[in-house]
Write a protein that holds these residues in place. Structure first.
Motif, PDB file in Angstrom:
ATOM      1  N   ASP A 719     -50.374  69.925  79.627  1.00 50.75           N
ATOM      2  CA  ASP A 719     -50.602  69.390  80.974  1.00 50.75           C
ATOM      3  C   ASP A 719     -49.261  69.243  81.690  1.00 50.75           C
ATOM      4  OD1 ASP A 719     -51.272  68.069  83.255  1.00 50.75           O
ATOM      5  OD2 ASP A 719     -52.607  66.632  82.290  1.00 50.75           O
ATOM      6  N   VAL A 720     -49.037  70.053  82.757  1.00 50.22           N
ATOM      7  CA  VAL A 720     -47.756  70.046  83.474  1.00 50.22           C
ATOM      8  C   VAL A 720     -47.908  69.565  84.905  1.00 50.22           C
ATOM      9  CG1 VAL A 720     -46.816  71.885  82.048  1.00 50.22           C
ATOM     10  CG2 VAL A 720     -48.021  72.480  84.152  1.00 50.22           C
ATOM     11  N   ARG A 721     -49.040  68.973  85.234  1.00 49.15           N
ATOM     12  CA  ARG A 721     -49.251  68.501  86.602  1.00 49.15           C
ATOM     13  C   ARG A 721     -48.220  67.440  86.965  1.00 49.15           C
ATOM     14  NH1 ARG A 721     -55.591  67.204  86.211  1.00 49.15           N
ATOM     15  NH2 ARG A 721     -54.836  66.530  84.167  1.00 49.15           N
ATOM     16  N   GLY A 722     -47.653  67.569  88.160  1.00 43.88           N
ATOM     17  CA  GLY A 722     -46.641  66.630  88.636  1.00 43.88           C
ATOM     18  C   GLY A 722     -45.219  67.045  88.322  1.00 43.88           C
ATOM     19  N   MET A 723     -45.054  68.086  87.500  1.00 43.77           N
ATOM     20  CA  MET A 723     -43.699  68.538  87.171  1.00 43.77           C
ATOM     21  C   MET A 723     -43.201  69.530  88.210  1.00 43.77           C
ATOM     22  SD  MET A 723     -43.793  69.241  83.066  1.00 43.77           S
ATOM     23  CE  MET A 723     -44.367  68.025  81.893  1.00 43.77           C
ATOM     24  N   THR A 724     -41.875  69.714  88.262  1.00 42.12           N
ATOM     25  CA  THR A 724     -41.296  70.804  89.053  1.00 42.12           C
ATOM     26  C   THR A 724     -41.507  72.117  88.312  1.00 42.12           C
ATOM     27  OG1 THR A 724     -39.125  70.647  88.015  1.00 42.12           O
ATOM     28  CG2 THR A 724     -39.530  69.249  89.939  1.00 42.12           C
ATOM     29  N   GLY A 725     -41.298  73.231  89.021  1.00 41.56           N
ATOM     30  CA  GLY A 725     -41.503  74.536  88.401  1.00 41.56           C
ATOM     31  C   GLY A 725     -40.647  74.732  87.162  1.00 41.56           C
ATOM     32  N   ASP A 726     -39.354  74.412  87.241  1.00 40.80           N
ATOM     33  CA  ASP A 726     -38.444  74.617  86.112  1.00 40.80           C
ATOM     34  C   ASP A 726     -38.823  73.733  84.931  1.00 40.80           C
ATOM     35  OD1 ASP A 726     -37.053  76.477  87.556  1.00 40.80           O
ATOM     36  OD2 ASP A 726     -35.497  75.086  88.232  1.00 40.80           O
ATOM     37  N   ASP A 727     -39.118  72.437  85.224  1.00 41.77           N
ATOM     38  CA  ASP A 727     -39.485  71.524  84.140  1.00 41.77           C
ATOM     39  C   ASP A 727     -40.785  71.972  83.470  1.00 41.77           C
ATOM     40  OD1 ASP A 727     -37.277  70.015  84.672  1.00 41.77           O
ATOM     41  OD2 ASP A 727     -38.320  68.484  85.833  1.00 41.77           O
ATOM     42  N   ILE A 729     -41.993  75.002  83.220  1.00 44.38           N
ATOM     43  CA  ILE A 729     -41.763  76.207  82.406  1.00 44.38           C
ATOM     44  C   ILE A 729     -41.092  75.839  81.088  1.00 44.38           C
ATOM     45  CG2 ILE A 729     -40.384  78.328  82.290  1.00 44.38           C
ATOM     46  CD1 ILE A 729     -41.037  78.716  85.273  1.00 44.38           C
ATOM     47  N   LEU A 730     -40.084  74.945  81.141  1.00 47.34           N
ATOM     48  CA  LEU A 730     -39.409  74.524  79.910  1.00 47.34           C
ATOM     49  C   LEU A 730     -40.378  73.831  78.964  1.00 47.34           C
ATOM     50  CD1 LEU A 730     -36.014  73.187  81.326  1.00 47.34           C
ATOM     51  CD2 LEU A 730     -36.366  75.236  79.950  1.00 47.34           C
ATOM     52  N   PHE A 731     -41.203  72.940  79.515  1.00 45.67           N
ATOM     53  CA  PHE A 731     -42.170  72.226  78.698  1.00 45.67           C
ATOM     54  C   PHE A 731     -43.192  73.193  78.114  1.00 45.67           C
ATOM     55  CE2 PHE A 731     -46.097  69.628  78.319  1.00 45.67           C
ATOM     56  CZ  PHE A 731     -45.659  68.751  77.335  1.00 45.67           C
ATOM     57  N   MET A 732     -43.681  74.134  78.932  1.00 45.52           N
ATOM     58  CA  MET A 732     -44.670  75.114  78.464  1.00 45.52           C
ATOM     59  C   MET A 732     -44.103  75.961  77.330  1.00 45.52           C
ATOM     60  SD  MET A 732     -46.551  78.154  80.610  1.00 45.52           S
ATOM     61  CE  MET A 732     -44.997  79.018  80.862  1.00 45.52           C
ATOM     62  N   THR A 755     -50.724  73.095  95.882  1.00 39.72           N
ATOM     63  CA  THR A 755     -50.256  74.121  96.815  1.00 39.72           C
ATOM     64  C   THR A 755     -50.216  75.498  96.181  1.00 39.72           C
ATOM     65  OG1 THR A 755     -47.943  73.758  96.200  1.00 39.72           O
ATOM     66  CG2 THR A 755     -48.820  72.416  97.996  1.00 39.72           C
ATOM     67  N   GLY A 756     -50.377  75.572  94.871  1.00 42.97           N
ATOM     68  CA  GLY A 756     -50.342  76.871  94.190  1.00 42.97           C
ATOM     69  C   GLY A 756     -48.969  77.290  93.728  1.00 42.97           C
ATOM     70  N   VAL A 757     -47.929  76.520  94.064  1.00 49.62           N
ATOM     71  CA  VAL A 757     -46.553  76.901  93.694  1.00 49.62           C
ATOM     72  C   VAL A 757     -46.366  76.844  92.186  1.00 49.62           C
ATOM     73  CG1 VAL A 757     -44.126  76.293  93.939  1.00 49.62           C
ATOM     74  CG2 VAL A 757     -45.634  76.143  95.904  1.00 49.62           C
ATOM     75  N   LEU A 758     -46.884  75.754  91.570  1.00 48.89           N
ATOM     76  CA  LEU A 758     -46.713  75.591  90.125  1.00 48.89           C
ATOM     77  C   LEU A 758     -47.460  76.685  89.371  1.00 48.89           C
ATOM     78  CD1 LEU A 758     -45.298  73.694  88.193  1.00 48.89           C
ATOM     79  CD2 LEU A 758     -47.346  72.285  88.115  1.00 48.89           C
ATOM     80  N   LYS A 759     -48.687  76.974  89.803  1.00 50.74           N
ATOM     81  CA  LYS A 759     -49.461  78.043  89.160  1.00 50.74           C
ATOM     82  C   LYS A 759     -48.730  79.375  89.271  1.00 50.74           C
ATOM     83  CE  LYS A 759     -52.522  80.064  91.607  1.00 50.74           C
ATOM     84  NZ  LYS A 759     -53.681  80.319  92.474  1.00 50.74           N
ATOM     85  N   LYS A 760     -48.201  79.669  90.452  1.00 47.12           N
ATOM     86  CA  LYS A 760     -47.505  80.937  90.681  1.00 47.12           C
ATOM     87  C   LYS A 760     -46.272  81.063  89.793  1.00 47.12           C
ATOM     88  CE  LYS A 760     -45.329  83.522  94.482  1.00 47.12           C
ATOM     89  NZ  LYS A 760     -44.975  83.473  95.917  1.00 47.12           N
ATOM     90  N   ALA A 761     -45.502  79.975  89.678  1.00 45.50           N
ATOM     91  CA  ALA A 761     -44.284  80.006  88.862  1.00 45.50           C
ATOM     92  C   ALA A 761     -44.617  80.213  87.388  1.00 45.50           C
ATOM     93  CB  ALA A 761     -43.497  78.708  89.060  1.00 45.50           C
ATOM     94  N   ILE A 762     -45.655  79.516  86.903  1.00 46.86           N
ATOM     95  CA  ILE A 762     -46.022  79.612  85.482  1.00 46.86           C
ATOM     96  C   ILE A 762     -46.504  81.016  85.151  1.00 46.86           C
ATOM     97  CG2 ILE A 762     -47.807  78.888  83.849  1.00 46.86           C
ATOM     98  CD1 ILE A 762     -47.454  76.046  84.985  1.00 46.86           C
ATOM     99  N   ARG A 763     -47.388  81.569  85.983  1.00 51.01           N
ATOM    100  CA  ARG A 763     -47.934  82.894  85.673  1.00 51.01           C
ATOM    101  C   ARG A 763     -46.895  83.993  85.836  1.00 51.01           C
ATOM    102  NH1 ARG A 763     -54.084  82.267  88.238  1.00 51.01           N
ATOM    103  NH2 ARG A 763     -54.703  80.560  86.837  1.00 51.01           N
ATOM    104  N   ALA A 764     -45.979  83.799  86.777  1.00 47.69           N
ATOM    105  CA  ALA A 764     -44.888  84.779  86.920  1.00 47.69           C
ATOM    106  C   ALA A 764     -44.004  84.766  85.673  1.00 47.69           C
ATOM    107  CB  ALA A 764     -44.059  84.475  88.166  1.00 47.69           C
ATOM    108  N   HIS A 765     -43.755  83.574  85.121  1.00 44.34           N
ATOM    109  CA  HIS A 765     -42.892  83.480  83.931  1.00 44.34           C
ATOM    110  C   HIS A 765     -43.595  84.055  82.710  1.00 44.34           C
ATOM    111  CE1 HIS A 765     -39.577  81.973  81.568  1.00 44.34           C
ATOM    112  NE2 HIS A 765     -40.441  81.419  80.724  1.00 44.34           N
ATOM    113  N   LEU A 766     -44.918  83.879  82.628  1.00 38.25           N
ATOM    114  CA  LEU A 766     -45.659  84.395  81.472  1.00 38.25           C
ATOM    115  C   LEU A 766     -45.534  85.908  81.345  1.00 38.25           C
ATOM    116  CD1 LEU A 766     -48.896  82.213  81.632  1.00 38.25           C
ATOM    117  CD2 LEU A 766     -47.096  82.098  79.915  1.00 38.25           C
ATOM    118  N   LYS A 767     -45.347  86.595  82.489  1.00 36.96           N
ATOM    119  CA  LYS A 767     -45.200  88.057  82.455  1.00 36.96           C
ATOM    120  C   LYS A 767     -43.958  88.482  81.680  1.00 36.96           C
ATOM    121  CE  LYS A 767     -47.374  88.525  87.004  1.00 36.96           C
ATOM    122  NZ  LYS A 767     -47.153  88.897  88.416  1.00 36.96           N
TER     123      LYS A 767
END
Length: 792
Positions: A719-727, A729-732, A755-767
């Motif tokens: 669960d990464v809700r409330g985190m910044t994109g970088d945090d 990704i590190l936690f994930m 806003t979709g920013v967190l989802k976009k960052a996570i899925r982009a990193h998964l690639k």
């Protein structure tokens, strides 16, 4: 303007951008005077173009090329009908063109009209000089040596030179190996002097080795002698070298003449790829800054910046406090107050550097949905402008700057940034002058952001319809600034609190407090109370907003679930009709066959009649069986016993077409309450079509959260809700590492919709992760697009 660039540290942004270019041609564009633009449509196009480049970089990785050499001076010489000076220049042109071609090919291979239409169209207009590259590749190697395929004469002369040189060296080696000669040599080696091969002879034996002396050592103890028996061979070699050089010059001239008609196209090609290179550099910078494109507004004087961070701070430190900056006409003056070292000057520089970044078509380190007007000119009064040479004090220097700002012919689209307005003089006079200056800028249409410690300005800003108070928060307990901008609330300097915490005696602090006038004391107390209430309201608003988003998300999920159920219902009924129709047609065919059999001449045969009778009975029974089979498919009867159902079991609902865990069992009504994701509902026992008994592991189910990471016995949740994109990704990545180590195959990442920013960052990193087999959104009932399911 150069002073403004220096104050805002604009050169550091450009330096960082230049480092991200892969060619010197892209860096050259940054240095040109037209790098900044005021064309709104052009800048909107550029921001979208950079966004497309980010898509390609995230999806396909970075472009891999070698730094191309600078060949512009060579091509400029060719444009003037000049020639190539050496094969190395030819090789440099070849290497540059091949390297730049790789940039274009990367875009050609990966861009699509659906996702990257701007770049896809752009590369369609680039004409790659493949014919020139092929021609040069047949003439010269990339290390600067002409190839034998350059010409037949060159190949023949090169072989002759090689043979002649080898013959001479063989003769000299044979002489060295003879004891009669070796004893006269300083050492048994072959060396060169004046382009001819010689032997190092001891000076006292110069007459023992017949030949021509071509030089001596620095000490004079060694003479370099060309032996007499190889003089003719060396003359021949020298002639061959001359002929070879003439052939090289002829080839260079021939290639020069072939390049003359192509040079303009080559210059255009380099310019096009330079702009492409710069675009990808901007995309790399956007990724590094976690930046986004912003909407460029037609209306002047608007700043709508969500979660804004200073780009240079982002490059220097990991955690940068993000702030919302909102200034919309008729509000055109933002007055920021608060303690020293609270971040007021950083906010001023942030606004200024954002104004410049927009004019360069750069993405800003802000959240999606941000918008900004195009500001010009950007006028900055930050720092100490005192000058001994001009006999200017700090105050005089500031006033001179502000006078120059007021002398601008048009301020309606300007951004004026003033740090500590009218400080360094009598407080009362400074307050009056500051108010007059701010009013002057407002009346001339400027958008102004100013910082101050002057209390009277806070009151004036509260009373002025076009002014907006703001402050930077300060933690009086820890004596540390929070760097958080509070819009609508003036701040205090907290000077007495800070002084007391830093050790100033209590009696001194009390004396100072007593010296405050009653209005000053009351104002300070009022502001402190406002700060406290504002903080509480902000927290409540954030909680309300989060709840609103969660409710909206749940509503959206339920709506999607209902739509899916309706679709499944229609699909199931259609399958029932199709299956029933098919089987009835088979039976009809069987009946037709029986009719034909009865009409056969053999129908009178008793044995044949017995067979027909059995077939008829079998067909007759099939009619009823068809309805039974198809109805069971539509409404299956699994034979589940009410007494066997327990809390914790997983059951499936026929009508709702979903599975859930039993949370309550209602004996009197013979109904079950089940939990399926966020959906909790009650179903009758007759609606149950499947049962899975609860296991011991499911009763002890644990999940990862951002506060208490623990492994789930069945799946691994994150669960990464409330985190910044970088945090996030590190936690994930930590959770994924744990999953791999413990043998889990699936990880569920809960990021929410928002806003979709967190989802976009996570899925982009998964690639980019090689151990991720696949990923995608969860089923609607399990969280939908607010959760990403990762298969390892």
């Amino acid at each position: 303007m150069q002073d403004i660039f220096s104050i805002l540290e604009w050169d550091q942004i450009l330096s960082h951008l230049g480092d991200l270019c892969q060619t010197g041609y892209g860096r050259l564009l940054i240095d040109q005077g037209d790098f900044l633009s005021r064309d709104k449509n052009k800048l909107r196009h550029e921001m979208q173009r950079v966004d497309e480049a980010k898509v390609l970089l995230v999806r396909y990785g970075d472009i891999s090329i070698q730094e191309p050499p600078d060949v512009l001076f060579i091509l400029e010489r060719l444009q003037k009908q000049g020639g190539l000076h050496s094969p190395q220049e030819l090789a440099d042109v070849l290497r540059a063109l091949k390297s730049l071609r790789q940039v274009v090919r990367f875009v050609v291979q990966n861009a699509t009209k659906a996702e990257t239409p701007i770049l896809e169209t752009e590369v369609e207009l680039i004409s790659i000089p493949n014919m020139v590259i092929d021609m040069l590749s047949a003439i010269v190697s990339e290390n600067g040596e002409l190839l034998e395929s350059a010409s037949t004469a060159y190949a023949t002369l090169k072989r002759k030179v090689s043979d002649a040189r080898s013959g001479i060296i063989q003769q000299l080696q044979a002489m060295i190996q003879k004891p009669a000669i070796a004893k006269y040599l300083q050492e048994p080696v072959i060396t060169e002097r004046e382009g001819r091969y010689v032997l190092p002879v001891k000076v006292e034996h110069k007459n023992d080795v017949p030949g021509i002396v071509l030089g001596s050592s620095a000490t004079g103890s060694t003479l370099y002698i060309e032996p007499k028996n190889i003089i003719e061979s060396q003359n021949r070699l020298k002639t061959l070298y001359s002929e070879l050089n003439q052939e090289i010059q002829r080839i260079l001239q021939q290639v020069t003449e072939q390049l003359w008609p192509e040079v303009d196209a080559l210059m255009q090609f380099i310019d096009q790829v330079a702009h492409l290179d710069l675009c990808f550099a901007k995309a790399r910078q956007s990724n590094i800054l976690n930046a986004n494109p912003v909407e460029i507004l037609e209306e002047p004087g608007v700043l709508k910046l969500r979660q804004a961070r200073h780009p240079l701070l982002v490059l220097q430190i990991d955690a940068v406090v993000a702030n919302d900056i909102l200034l919309v006409p008729p509000d055109r003056t933002l007055l920021i107050t608060g303690p020293n070292t609270g971040g007021k000057t950083v906010l001023l520089k942030l606004a200024g550097i954002f104004a410049l970044m927009v004019q360069a078509g750069l993405h800003l380190p802000v959240a999606e949905g941000s918008a900004i007007s195009l500001f010009h000119p950007v006028l900055v009064d930050i720092g100490d402008p005192q000058s001994i040479a001009q006999n200017l004090s700090t105050f005089s220097g500031h006033i001179n700057r502000l006078k120059a700002f007021l002398d601008e012919s048009d301020l309606t689209q300007s951004l004026v940034l003033i740090d500590e307005i009218c400080a360094g003089t009598d407080p009362q006079e400074g307050a009056a002058l500051a108010q007059a200056l701010l009013d002057a800028f407002y009346n001339r249409g400027a958008t102004t952001i100013a910082t101050t410690h002057i209390g009277e300005l806070k009151v004036a800003a509260h009373q002025h319809a076009g002014y907006l108070n703001a402050s930077v928060a300060f933690d009086t307990e820890s004596l540390a600034p929070t760097y958080q901008l509070l819009l609508g609330v003036p701040g205090t300097s907290h000077a007495l609190e800070i002084a007391g915490r830093l050790g100033i005696p209590d009696d001194v602090i009390q004396f100072a407090e007593a010296r405050l006038t009653k209005p000053q004391s009351e104002t300070a107390a009022l502001i402190t109370d406002l700060e406290t209430k504002n903080k509480k309201l902000t927290e409540e608003l954030e909680a309300t907003q989060k709840l609103r988003e969660e409710i909206a998300w749940e509503e959206n999920q339920l709506r999607s679930q209902l739509n899916r159920l309706e679709g499944e219902k229609r699909k199931t009924l259609q399958l029932f009709r199709d299956g029933l129709t098919h089987k009835l047609r088979v039976i009809e065919q069987e009946v037709d066959d029986l009719k034909k059999a009865l009409q056969s001449p053999r129908h009178g045969d008793p044995k044949e009649l017995l067979k027909l009778s059995k077939r008829f009975k079998r067909t007759q029974s099939q009619v009823g069986q068809v309805f039974v089979e198809e109805t069971q498919k539509l409404y299956p009867n699994p034979g589940i016993v009410w007494e066997s159902l327990n809390i914790g079991d997983t059951v499936s609902s026929r009508t709702l077409n979903l599975s859930g865990t039993i949370t309550d069992k209602h004996e009197s009504r013979r109904e079950l309450t089940i939990q399926a994701g966020i959906l909790k509902t009650t179903i009758p026992f007759s609606d149950v079509i499947d049962q899975q008994k609860a296991t011991s592991t499911s009763k002890n189910k644990q999940s990862y959260t951002k506060n208490q990471p623990r492994p789930n016995a069945l799946t691994l949740d994150c669960d990464v809700r409330g985190m910044t994109g970088d945090d996030a990704i590190l936690f994930m990545e930590k959770i994924l590492d744990d999953a791999m180590a413990q043998g889990y195959g699936v990880v569920n990442v809960v990021h929410g919709l928002g806003t979709g920013v967190l989802k976009k960052a996570i899925r982009a990193h998964l690639k980019t992760l090689p151990y991720v087999k696949s990923y995608g959104p969860a089923q609607a009932i399990e969280g939908g697009d607010g959760k990403t399911i990762i298969t390892l």
